[in-house]
Write a protein that holds these residues in place. Structure first.
Motif, PDB file in Angstrom:
ATOM      1  N   GLU A 146     -19.561 -54.113 -71.588  1.00  0.00           N
ATOM      2  CA  GLU A 146     -19.855 -54.049 -73.017  1.00  0.00           C
ATOM      3  C   GLU A 146     -19.428 -55.312 -73.752  1.00  0.00           C
ATOM      4  OE1 GLU A 146     -18.610 -50.178 -74.631  1.00  0.00           O
ATOM      5  OE2 GLU A 146     -18.070 -49.622 -72.582  1.00  0.00           O
ATOM      6  N   ASP A 147     -19.894 -55.426 -74.968  1.00  0.00           N
ATOM      7  CA  ASP A 147     -19.558 -56.587 -75.801  1.00  0.00           C
ATOM      8  C   ASP A 147     -19.572 -56.214 -77.255  1.00  0.00           C
ATOM      9  OD1 ASP A 147     -19.077 -59.118 -76.747  1.00  0.00           O
ATOM     10  OD2 ASP A 147     -21.181 -59.706 -76.707  1.00  0.00           O
ATOM     11  N   PRO A 148     -18.496 -55.713 -77.835  1.00  0.00           N
ATOM     12  CA  PRO A 148     -17.232 -55.343 -77.185  1.00  0.00           C
ATOM     13  C   PRO A 148     -17.233 -53.852 -76.868  1.00  0.00           C
ATOM     14  CG  PRO A 148     -16.990 -55.274 -79.557  1.00  0.00           C
ATOM     15  CD  PRO A 148     -18.447 -55.541 -79.287  1.00  0.00           C
ATOM     16  N   MET A 198     -15.425 -55.403 -70.379  1.00  0.00           N
ATOM     17  CA  MET A 198     -15.929 -56.177 -71.506  1.00  0.00           C
ATOM     18  C   MET A 198     -16.266 -57.586 -71.035  1.00  0.00           C
ATOM     19  SD  MET A 198     -14.342 -56.435 -75.284  1.00  0.00           S
ATOM     20  CE  MET A 198     -13.066 -57.669 -75.169  1.00  0.00           C
ATOM     21  N   ILE A 199     -17.426 -58.098 -71.436  1.00  0.00           N
ATOM     22  CA  ILE A 199     -17.775 -59.454 -71.001  1.00  0.00           C
ATOM     23  C   ILE A 199     -16.891 -60.478 -71.722  1.00  0.00           C
ATOM     24  CG2 ILE A 199     -20.186 -58.890 -70.468  1.00  0.00           C
ATOM     25  CD1 ILE A 199     -20.851 -60.556 -73.082  1.00  0.00           C
ATOM     26  N   GLN A 200     -16.659 -61.602 -71.058  1.00  0.00           N
ATOM     27  CA  GLN A 200     -15.864 -62.699 -71.625  1.00  0.00           C
ATOM     28  C   GLN A 200     -16.663 -63.979 -71.414  1.00  0.00           C
ATOM     29  OE1 GLN A 200     -12.546 -61.995 -72.534  1.00  0.00           O
ATOM     30  NE2 GLN A 200     -12.163 -60.056 -71.495  1.00  0.00           N
ATOM     31  N   PRO A 201     -17.611 -64.242 -72.295  1.00  0.00           N
ATOM     32  CA  PRO A 201     -18.499 -65.389 -72.065  1.00  0.00           C
ATOM     33  C   PRO A 201     -17.731 -66.700 -71.886  1.00  0.00           C
ATOM     34  CG  PRO A 201     -19.251 -64.072 -73.925  1.00  0.00           C
ATOM     35  CD  PRO A 201     -17.913 -63.548 -73.536  1.00  0.00           C
ATOM     36  N   GLY A 228     -24.312 -53.269 -71.847  1.00  0.00           N
ATOM     37  CA  GLY A 228     -24.407 -53.307 -73.312  1.00  0.00           C
ATOM     38  C   GLY A 228     -25.749 -53.777 -73.825  1.00  0.00           C
ATOM     39  N   GLY A 287     -20.308 -63.127 -67.976  1.00  0.00           N
ATOM     40  CA  GLY A 287     -21.371 -62.596 -68.825  1.00  0.00           C
ATOM     41  C   GLY A 287     -21.939 -61.324 -68.239  1.00  0.00           C
ATOM     42  N   PHE A 288     -23.051 -60.845 -68.820  1.00  0.00           N
ATOM     43  CA  PHE A 288     -23.652 -59.600 -68.349  1.00  0.00           C
ATOM     44  C   PHE A 288     -24.133 -59.717 -66.899  1.00  0.00           C
ATOM     45  CE2 PHE A 288     -24.256 -58.501 -72.968  1.00  0.00           C
ATOM     46  CZ  PHE A 288     -23.492 -57.343 -72.919  1.00  0.00           C
TER      47      PHE A 288
END
Ligand SMILES: [Zn+2]
Length: 611
Positions: A389-391, A403-406, A430, A411-412
């Protein structure tokens, strides 16, 4: 010299302080000397004279001065600074430069202003005996209303210091008075005004009562957050405007103005919120770049995550706080407002062991809530459910939420690959934003996983054409997709003030043309069943309370599958979907208006005419 009722303003640095009503006959003025300026106020303020000496003597001496006589009944402002002779030219220049923009609006009939210059705090201290009485009246307005002050010309100081209801009312403009949180602000200010001051008085130390000031800011911020929570606002906007801080709440998707905080406190409010969210307070005024912060807020049984984002504007940082309640229970999928037939069908499809379900709609239409309720209904010890998810908006026990952390290259697409090594049954992504993610999701759904995700398109069939546009092979889409949906949130009519609504001719023809364009039939008795809310105290005069969902649901039937493999156009897909029995958003809207759940105006507002 007749008894003069005057307003008295002191400045600190480059900000205006509180405005106090004082009596020029107060002993404080006996020996108050320094530089003064008399201004002709109004739309274009001009300085008419300047000098140095004891202010009261000067005013008496000058009362026959032609320049002053000429403006007897006109707005007048006296600027006053206690400085030494050496500093005088600089002070005069400072006053000229700094007061000019601040008195652009009409100023009161007769006003004395004391200016504590930057770097010269407490210059007036030596002159004072007992501090004059004071009021924080200006916390309700930006500048004193001319009528209020002109009327006060003949009043005694006592009357001014204890403002009557009429004076209070006349000094708050009508627009500000109708704001729902304004009375609460007045209450807080009143409480602080009545509290005993501990610093030896108004002129002591040349500064305002610091401790109380800080507490005042804290109390105002707490009040705003508490009220936001009470109204279930999703966002709180704090916007510095020319001479006040505008506070707006987003409630049920609509922005509502709730409070004006007058100058003097506005930037300190934003600064305090910054500190609460872990940002540097010193950057509260005039930052050069946007920042993000977060905090946890708990009060009166409400606990929420607050996400702060700031944006530098010409008047200072605008702050937006997103409120994400922790404790609100996720609704059951049966209770989110899906039509009963759709619900049974949907539940059957999502319980499969493999496939892909895409929810579409614009930001803020409740896509995440729909997906969360679906995941919650699938949640069992026999299923490994993993999300990306984001977030993460809501934590659900028993589900592995990531949770993604670009910034960390997570990323996804990367996340989805990692999840596939985690032996998942059900995966929620997400959002699909690129071809890479789309392809991994599609292949995952073809290899024994149930995938839930979202896309930013307006309609259900739009999700299919979006995947075409991204470059996903049509035959892969056809095999992977189980169902797509589009959704919107519409406000429910307030149950306390609901009334039958007679459709206007414009509304009636709009209903007809929309039904025709969508190729649907309107419910038979729609026009006679319409309702609306007239507005009452329960709904803050909006006529609405809470929201419900409009849901356009399209299961991918064998017929639809053929259309997808042929890479049919949006129009052809839509016609096929309608033939297969899809109820488009507008038809769902008409149905809910026919049932008196929402108003026809709300359906028109939310459902795009092109849908
Ligand atoms: Zn109502």
């Amino acid at each position: 010299m007749p008894s003069l009722s005057v307003y008295w303003n002191r400045c600190e640095g480059d900000t205006w302080g509180e405005l106090y009503a004082v009596d020029l006959n107060d002993p404080h003025f006996d020996r108050l000397e320094g530089v003064y300026m008399v201004w002709l106020g109004g739309g274009k303020p001009t300085m008419i004279c300047a000098g140095a000496g004891v202010i009261r003597d000067e005013l008496i001496r000058r009362q026959n001065d032609p320049a002053i006589t000429a403006m007897r009944d006109k707005p007048m402002l006296v600027s006053w600074a206690k400085v030494d002779a050496v500093s005088r030219p600089g002070v005069e220049r400072w006053l000229l430069e700094n007061l000019r923009p601040l008195i652009a609006q009409p100023v009161p009939g007769s006003v004395a202003v004391e200016v504590n210059l930057p770097g010269h705090p407490g210059q007036a201290q030596a002159n004072t005996a007992a501090p004059p009485r004071q009021i924080f009246e200006d916390l309700t307005r930006a500048t004193p209303a001319p009528s209020a002050v002109r009327a006060s010309g003949s009043k005694t100081f006592e009357q001014l210091a204890a403002p009557s209801a009429t004076m209070r009312a006349s000094s708050i403009d009508t627009e500000t008075r109708r704001l729902p949180l304004q009375p609460l602000l007045l209450e807080i200010v009143k409480k602080h005004t009545e509290a005993p001051k501990s610093n030896g008085g108004f002129f002591g130390g040349g500064s305002k009562p610091k401790v109380d000031d800080e507490q005042l800011v804290i109390d105002v911020v707490q009040m705003v957050l508490r009220e936001a929570a009470k109204l279930k606002a999703s966002d709180v906007h704090m916007e510095p405007i020319d001479h006040y801080l505008r506070i707006r709440f987003r409630v049920d998707g609509i922005l509502e103005e709730v409070l004006h905080v007058p100058n003097g406190m506005n930037l300190r409010i934003v600064s305090h919120v910054r500190v609460m969210c872990g940002l540097d307070p010193e950057h509260g005024i005039g930052t050069s770049h946007p920042e993000d912060g977060r905090m946890f807020f708990m009060q009166d049984g409400m606990d929420a995550d607050l996400r702060l984002s700031t944006f530098p504007t010409s008047y200072g940082d605008k702050a937006v706080l997103r409120l994400i309640p922790r404790s609100t229970k996720l609704p059951d999928i049966k209770d989110i407002g899906l039509p009963p037939g759709t619900l049974d069908d949907l539940f059957q499809l999502i319980s499969r062991t493999q496939g892909m379900f895409i929810v579409t709609g614009p930001t803020g239409c409740g896509k995440s809530t729909t997906l969360y309720t679906i995941l919650q209904s699938l949640n069992s010890p026999m299923r490994n459910i993993v999300t990306l998810e984001d977030p993460i908006e809501k934590k659900i026990p028993g589900i592995n939420q990531g949770m993604i952390q670009p910034k960390a290259n997570f990323g996804f697409a990367e996340g989805l690959r990692a999840i596939l090594r985690q032996d998942p049954n059900v995966i929620m992504v997400g959002e699909i934003r690129d071809l890479e993610t789309a392809e991994i999701a599609v292949s995952a759904s073809l290899t024994g996983h149930m995938i839930f995700t979202t896309l930013h398109t307006n309609s259900a069939v739009g999700a299919i054409t979006r995947l075409f546009d991204m470059g996903v092979e049509p035959f892969l889409i056809a095999s992977a997709l189980t169902a797509v949906s589009a959704q919107r949130l519409v406000r429910r009519i307030c149950p306390s003030c609901i009334q039958p609504h007679q459709a206007t001719p414009a509304e009636a023809s709009e209903i007809e043309s929309r039904a025709e364009r969508a190729g649907i039939a309107t419910p038979k008795s729609l026009l006679s069943n319409l309702k609306h809310g007239t507005g009452c105290s329960a709904c803050r005069r909006t006529g609405y309370q809470g929201r419900t969902i409009l849901f356009e649901y399209l299961p991918i039937t064998p017929g639809m599958r053929q259309m997808i493999i042929k890479k049919s156009s949006m129009e052809d897909l839509r016609s096929a979907a309608l033939r297969e029995g899809m109820e488009p958003l507008v038809s769902e809207g008409f149905r809910k208006a026919n049932e008196g759940i929402t108003s026809i105006a709300e359906v028109f507002r939310i459902v795009d005419a092109a849908d």
